[in-house]
Design an enzyme around this catalytic site. Structure first.
Site, PDB file in Angstrom:
ATOM      1  N   TYR A  54       0.839  -1.217   0.000  1.00 11.76           N
ATOM      2  CA  TYR A  54       0.000   0.000   0.000  1.00 11.76           C
ATOM      3  C   TYR A  54       0.871   1.262   0.000  1.00 11.76           C
ATOM      4  O   TYR A  54       0.617   2.208  -0.754  1.00 11.76           O
ATOM      5  CB  TYR A  54      -0.880  -0.075   1.239  1.00 11.76           C
ATOM      6  CG  TYR A  54      -1.858   1.050   1.449  1.00 11.76           C
ATOM      7  CD1 TYR A  54      -2.980   1.176   0.652  1.00 11.76           C
ATOM      8  CD2 TYR A  54      -1.670   1.968   2.485  1.00 11.76           C
ATOM      9  CE1 TYR A  54      -3.891   2.197   0.870  1.00 11.76           C
ATOM     10  CE2 TYR A  54      -2.577   2.981   2.717  1.00 11.76           C
ATOM     11  CZ  TYR A  54      -3.690   3.089   1.909  1.00 11.76           C
ATOM     12  OH  TYR A  54      -4.592   4.095   2.129  1.00 11.76           O
ATOM     13  N   LYS A  89       0.927   4.118  -2.820  1.00 11.72           N
ATOM     14  CA  LYS A  89       0.491   5.476  -2.482  1.00 11.72           C
ATOM     15  C   LYS A  89       1.605   6.497  -2.732  1.00 11.72           C
ATOM     16  O   LYS A  89       1.326   7.639  -3.114  1.00 11.72           O
ATOM     17  CB  LYS A  89       0.021   5.534  -1.027  1.00 11.72           C
ATOM     18  CG  LYS A  89      -1.309   4.827  -0.791  1.00 11.72           C
ATOM     19  CD  LYS A  89      -2.393   5.358  -1.712  1.00 11.72           C
ATOM     20  CE  LYS A  89      -3.798   5.203  -1.151  1.00 11.72           C
ATOM     21  NZ  LYS A  89      -4.832   5.573  -2.141  1.00 11.72           N
TER      22      LYS A  89
END
Ligand code: NAI
Length: 307
Positions: free
Chosen positions: A167, A171
């Site tokens: 993640y 991101k």
């Protein structure tokens, strides 16, 4: 929230808008006068199941409140899905002014247990998803000579977090994607910005609680409603933000932050033949160490209660 009409005549695509932050943005966009494409494939948090008619429900809520919206159930992870949702905007409403890249999934696990599938699935939805929709919208934006992209990033990437390598990488990748789009498309008045939101949603409800301190932190997070992310997002979508591009913001309840972006913080120089391994150990690193970034997680940096 007060009645505002800043988005009258605008068409906005919000991905992952069947719940949480995306739903709040879609609802508020419609209230501010925009026609909205509500995209959501009704994914489970880990992206393994696609079931509900989440987008239809939000469209019905918008229409019940007097707004205009259409539902789209395609996946942002698929280039053709992204093209279809962008086409749906122009088919239904004749144009497209802003894309909010908000869809997301989580597969949290410590790095040494992370599988290739865990990494691939999360990067596909977040980073490839942001590319797919932005790329599909870019053709329309260039023809129009205007457009705004707003991508949800995360302090998990900007600062750090445990058990989120997939993640965090996605991101942080999104911030570089956004900067590159801002640079490449500036000549067509296309803007691209990021927001790192903090909000209580099913995504944060997933946080593992194994100490009283963490439980207290989670209780504070429950006060941060997803709707609080909408005003800045929609300001960035509006013409009033014509000179705002290439930035990274964060929103936490009633706080708005402008986040730093990487620049040199300290330099060392050595004349003659330059550096060797030993002189780096003895000279460069002691000098640079004073400016090392501590190995912190997001909660260390945002250490005070949300306002
Ligand atoms: P959420 O899980 O409530 O909403 C995400 C939505 O995306 C879901 O409705 C899901 O069905 C949809 N989705 C998943 N895969 C999709 C796909 N392939 N195509 C289309 N839709 C898909 O999560 P939340 O909290 O509202 O998060 C929204 C965004 O904000 C995400 O990008 C998340 O990473 C980001 N974010 C949220 C934070 C928070 O505190 N809630 C913190 C930092 C970032």
């Amino acid at each position: 929230m007060s009645d505002q009409t800043n988005l009258n005549g605008k068409v906005v695509l919000v991905t992952g808008a069947g719940g949480g932050i995306g739903r709040g943005i879609a609802m508020e966009a419609a209230r501010a006068g925009a026609s909205v494409v509500v995209n959501d494939l009704g994914a489970s948090l880990d992206g393994r199941r696609e079931t509900s008619a989440a987008a239809d429900t939000v469209v019905a809520e918008i229409e019940a409140a007097g707004g205009r919206a259409v539902a789209n159930g395609d996946s942002v992870a698929e280039p053709d899905g992204a093209k279809a949702m962008v086409r749906q905007a122009t088919d239904a409403f004749g144009r497209l002014d802003a894309v909010i890249n908000n869809a997301g999934i989580l597969r949290d696990t410590f790095f040494h247990k992370m599988t290739w599938e865990d990494f691939d699935a999360v990067v596909k939805v977040h980073l490839y998803g942001a590319f797919n929709t932005s790329r599909a919208a870019a053709d329309i934006f260039r023809d129009q000579g205007s457009g705004s992209l707003i991508h949800m990033t995360s302090t998990s990437g900007l600062v750090g977090n445990l058990a989120q390598a997939n993640y965090s990488a996605a991101k942080m990748g999104i911030t570089a994607l956004s900067k590159s789009i801002a640079l490449d498309l500036a000549r067509w008045n296309v803007r691209s910005n990021c927001i790192a939101p903090f909000a209580w949603s099913r995504m944060t409800a997933n946080i593992k609680v194994d100490s009283p301190e963490q439980e207290e932190r989670v209780n504070r997070m429950k006060e941060m409603i997803p709707e609080k992310i909408a005003p800045l997002t929609l300001f960035l979508a509006s013409d009033d933000a014509a000179d705002v591009t290439g930035q990274i913001f964060a929103v936490r309840n009633n706080e708005i932050f402008l986040m730093s972006q990487s620049r040199p913080v300290r330099s060392v120089h050595r004349g003659g033949d330059g550096w060797d391994i030993t002189s780096i150990r003895d000279g460069a690193i002691p000098a640079l160490r004073r400016s090392f970034v501590p190995l912190e997680v997001s909660a260390d940096v945002f250490a005070w209660d949300p306002v």
